[in-house]
Write a protein that holds these residues in place. Structure first.
Motif, PDB file in Angstrom:
ATOM      1  N   VAL A 209       0.920  -1.376  -0.132  1.00 18.37           N
ATOM      2  CA  VAL A 209       0.011  -0.115  -0.106  1.00 18.37           C
ATOM      3  C   VAL A 209       0.896   1.332   0.032  1.00 18.37           C
ATOM      4  N   ALA A 210       2.000   1.156   0.856  1.00 20.14           N
ATOM      5  CA  ALA A 210       2.878   2.533   0.838  1.00 20.14           C
ATOM      6  C   ALA A 210       3.390   2.711  -0.544  1.00 20.14           C
ATOM      7  N   ARG A 211       3.780   1.637  -1.122  1.00 19.65           N
ATOM      8  CA  ARG A 211       4.501   2.056  -2.564  1.00 19.65           C
ATOM      9  C   ARG A 211       3.067   2.551  -3.588  1.00 19.65           C
ATOM     10  N   LYS A 212       2.221   2.023  -3.396  1.00 23.27           N
ATOM     11  CA  LYS A 212       0.997   2.513  -4.441  1.00 23.27           C
ATOM     12  C   LYS A 212       0.752   3.975  -4.242  1.00 23.27           C
ATOM     13  N   LEU A 213       0.907   4.383  -2.780  1.00 23.83           N
ATOM     14  CA  LEU A 213       0.821   5.835  -2.254  1.00 23.83           C
ATOM     15  C   LEU A 213       1.903   6.574  -2.428  1.00 23.83           C
ATOM     16  N   GLY A 214       3.047   6.242  -3.008  1.00 24.19           N
ATOM     17  CA  GLY A 214       4.351   6.908  -3.129  1.00 24.19           C
ATOM     18  C   GLY A 214       4.803   7.062  -1.954  1.00 24.19           C
ATOM     19  N   LEU A 215       4.632   6.274  -0.690  1.00 27.38           N
ATOM     20  CA  LEU A 215       5.322   6.770   0.562  1.00 27.38           C
ATOM     21  C   LEU A 215       6.621   5.708   0.583  1.00 27.38           C
ATOM     22  N   LEU A 216       6.708   4.925  -0.304  1.00 22.61           N
ATOM     23  CA  LEU A 216       8.093   3.953  -0.125  1.00 22.61           C
ATOM     24  C   LEU A 216       8.383   3.771  -1.519  1.00 22.61           C
ATOM     25  N   THR A 217       9.477   3.763  -1.875  1.00 22.42           N
ATOM     26  CA  THR A 217      10.179   3.241  -3.161  1.00 22.42           C
ATOM     27  C   THR A 217      10.788   1.953  -3.021  1.00 22.42           C
ATOM     28  N   ARG A 218      11.497   1.633  -2.034  1.00 24.60           N
ATOM     29  CA  ARG A 218      12.368   0.432  -1.964  1.00 24.60           C
ATOM     30  C   ARG A 218      11.405  -0.849  -2.268  1.00 24.60           C
ATOM     31  N   LYS A 219      12.207  -1.699  -2.923  1.00 24.91           N
ATOM     32  CA  LYS A 219      11.410  -2.909  -3.206  1.00 24.91           C
ATOM     33  C   LYS A 219      11.480  -3.963  -1.894  1.00 24.91           C
ATOM     34  N   GLN A 220      12.512  -4.092  -1.305  1.00 23.81           N
ATOM     35  CA  GLN A 220      12.517  -4.859  -0.137  1.00 23.81           C
ATOM     36  C   GLN A 220      12.047  -4.412   1.012  1.00 23.81           C
ATOM     37  N   ASN A 221      11.219  -5.429   1.871  1.00 23.25           N
ATOM     38  CA  ASN A 221      10.681  -4.952   3.151  1.00 23.25           C
ATOM     39  C   ASN A 221      11.764  -5.225   4.208  1.00 23.25           C
ATOM     40  N   ASP A 222      12.730  -4.147   4.243  1.00 22.28           N
ATOM     41  CA  ASP A 222      13.773  -4.386   5.375  1.00 22.28           C
ATOM     42  C   ASP A 222      14.136  -2.977   5.952  1.00 22.28           C
ATOM     43  N   ALA A 223      15.177  -3.034   6.694  1.00 27.57           N
ATOM     44  CA  ALA A 223      15.361  -1.898   7.702  1.00 27.57           C
ATOM     45  C   ALA A 223      15.552  -0.686   6.932  1.00 27.57           C
ATOM     46  N   LYS A 224      15.895  -0.594   5.658  1.00 27.33           N
ATOM     47  CA  LYS A 224      16.107   0.380   5.023  1.00 27.33           C
ATOM     48  C   LYS A 224      14.874   1.061   4.297  1.00 27.33           C
ATOM     49  N   ALA A 225      13.936   0.037   4.253  1.00 25.34           N
ATOM     50  CA  ALA A 225      12.516   0.418   3.748  1.00 25.34           C
ATOM     51  C   ALA A 225      11.748   1.059   4.787  1.00 25.34           C
ATOM     52  N   VAL A 226      12.117   0.448   6.099  1.00 24.18           N
ATOM     53  CA  VAL A 226      11.557   0.958   7.270  1.00 24.18           C
ATOM     54  C   VAL A 226      11.869   2.663   7.369  1.00 24.18           C
ATOM     55  N   PHE A 227      13.217   2.893   7.341  1.00 25.09           N
ATOM     56  CA  PHE A 227      13.662   4.145   7.440  1.00 25.09           C
ATOM     57  C   PHE A 227      12.888   5.085   6.535  1.00 25.09           C
ATOM     58  N   GLU A 228      12.824   4.727   5.243  1.00 23.98           N
ATOM     59  CA  GLU A 228      12.224   5.576   4.217  1.00 23.98           C
ATOM     60  C   GLU A 228      10.717   5.702   4.582  1.00 23.98           C
ATOM     61  N   LEU A 229      10.000   4.721   4.887  1.00 20.87           N
ATOM     62  CA  LEU A 229       8.705   4.760   5.120  1.00 20.87           C
ATOM     63  C   LEU A 229       8.387   5.833   6.347  1.00 20.87           C
ATOM     64  N   ASP A 230       9.265   5.445   7.497  1.00 22.82           N
ATOM     65  CA  ASP A 230       9.230   6.245   8.627  1.00 22.82           C
ATOM     66  C   ASP A 230       9.337   7.677   8.446  1.00 22.82           C
ATOM     67  N   THR A 231      10.246   7.966   7.341  1.00 18.28           N
ATOM     68  CA  THR A 231      10.537   9.569   6.978  1.00 18.28           C
ATOM     69  C   THR A 231       9.279  10.183   6.246  1.00 18.28           C
ATOM     70  N   SER A 232       8.557   9.391   5.520  1.00 13.49           N
ATOM     71  CA  SER A 232       7.587   9.891   4.894  1.00 13.49           C
ATOM     72  C   SER A 232       6.436   9.963   5.756  1.00 13.49           C
ATOM     73  N   LEU A 233       6.099   9.159   6.628  1.00 14.01           N
ATOM     74  CA  LEU A 233       4.831   9.038   7.789  1.00 14.01           C
ATOM     75  C   LEU A 233       5.321  10.359   8.675  1.00 14.01           C
ATOM     76  N   ARG A 234       6.489  10.482   8.873  1.00 12.70           N
ATOM     77  CA  ARG A 234       6.943  11.500   9.894  1.00 12.70           C
ATOM     78  C   ARG A 234       6.544  12.979   9.291  1.00 12.70           C
ATOM     79  N   ASN A 235       6.538  13.018   7.857  1.00 11.52           N
ATOM     80  CA  ASN A 235       6.348  14.361   7.379  1.00 11.52           C
ATOM     81  C   ASN A 235       4.868  14.466   7.266  1.00 11.52           C
ATOM     82  N   LEU A 236       4.104  13.770   7.451  1.00  7.08           N
ATOM     83  CA  LEU A 236       2.452  13.515   7.597  1.00  7.08           C
ATOM     84  C   LEU A 236       1.998  14.035   9.051  1.00  7.08           C
ATOM     85  N   ASP A 237       2.818  13.346  10.027  1.00  4.38           N
ATOM     86  CA  ASP A 237       2.406  13.491  11.416  1.00  4.38           C
ATOM     87  C   ASP A 237       3.708  13.297  12.333  1.00  4.38           C
ATOM     88  N   LYS A 238       4.408  14.361  12.571  1.00  2.00           N
ATOM     89  CA  LYS A 238       5.623  14.224  13.453  1.00  2.00           C
ATOM     90  C   LYS A 238       5.580  13.750  14.747  1.00  2.00           C
TER      91      LYS A 238
END
Length: 254
Positions: free
Chosen positions: A206-235
């Motif tokens: 879902v995060a990839r479809k919404l443009g919140l996440l670009t990394r393909k693997q579900n790993d720690a680097k993806a968590v960091f990217e998603l966290d960054t996107s979500l914190r921009n929405l609600d810090k």
């Protein structure tokens, strides 16, 4: 969608799915059986540990585990005898077996006796913008006891590039404090703002479809990217969007 539209869309989904009516279909129902803090956190930790696979089976096995512990998980951890441990024989959830469970009981007792409990050890190692080091340091402390190497796989380490979905979910349960009646919010020493989203197949897609996440693997680097996107929405409470991503993926097949 621009960022304002995306935030509005996800906030609506949070309102929909951050709702106690969904507790009966979620492993978080296990710690809701208890009222004492230590019972809540231990039952939650064990339920989260086996939270992979079919959700009905997860919940049923977690209930069986609580029954085997006399529905007093903290007392069982701290006061168990060899006869009590024998009651755990033949427990299995996928690759988590009774020997792993024996180690987890000993590891939890070690945490409470030598590290002042689960909240203290996670809080002690938190960083300004992350709990991922806390998870790694917790794993190190947890396995200070004698154990089989195979059991270590049941606690993920973000510093080894794991998404650590189940522990991040457990931390959300314990730390998030709102008025919705889902997460417990009983840990006051860790701010909601540094929690990480429990990333799995559903939330990741879902995060990839919404443009919140670009990394393909579900790993720690993806968590960091998603966290960054979500914190921009609600810090202040970024991980609330776990409800939206999970609900969209599981219930709406987004």
């Amino acid at each position: 969608m621009n960022q304002n539209e995306l935030k509005s869309f996800l906030d609506e989904k949070v309102e929909l799915y951050n709702n106690p009516k969904f507790i009966d279909s979620d492993p978080i129902q296990i710690p809701y059986q208890f009222s004492i803090k230590e019972d809540i956190e231990i039952s939650g930790f064990l339920a989260a540990t086996i939270a992979w696979g079919n959700r009905k089976i997860i919940i049923n096995n977690a209930k069986k585990l609580m029954d085997k512990m006399g529905n007093s998980p903290y007392d069982f951890v701290m006061s168990h005898t060899d006869n009590d441990i024998n009651k755990l024989q033949n427990f299995v959830h996928r690759t988590f077996n009774d020997q792993d469970l024996h180690t987890f009981i000993k590891g939890l007792k070690h945490i409470y006796e030598n590290h002042d409990g689960l909240e203290t050890i996670f809080a002690k190692n938190q960083e300004q913008n992350s709990v991922q080091n806390s998870i790694s340091q917790f794993k190190t402390a947890f396995f200070e006891i004698e154990h089989e190497n195979r059991t270590q796989k049941h606690i993920s380490d973000p510093l080894n590039n794991s998404a650590a979905k189940r522990i991040n979910m457990f931390l959300r349960w314990m730390v998030r404090n709102d008025t919705k009646g889902v997460d417990f919010g009983i840990w006051k020493s860790i701010p909601m703002s540094i929690l990480s989203c429990p990333l799995d197949v559903h939330s990741g897609n879902v995060a990839r479809k919404l443009g919140l996440l670009t990394r393909k693997q579900n790993d720690a680097k993806a968590v960091f990217e998603l966290d960054t996107s979500l914190r921009n929405l609600d810090k202040k409470d970024p991980v609330k969007y776990d409800f939206a991503l999970f609900g969209l993926g599981v219930f709406e097949r987004f």
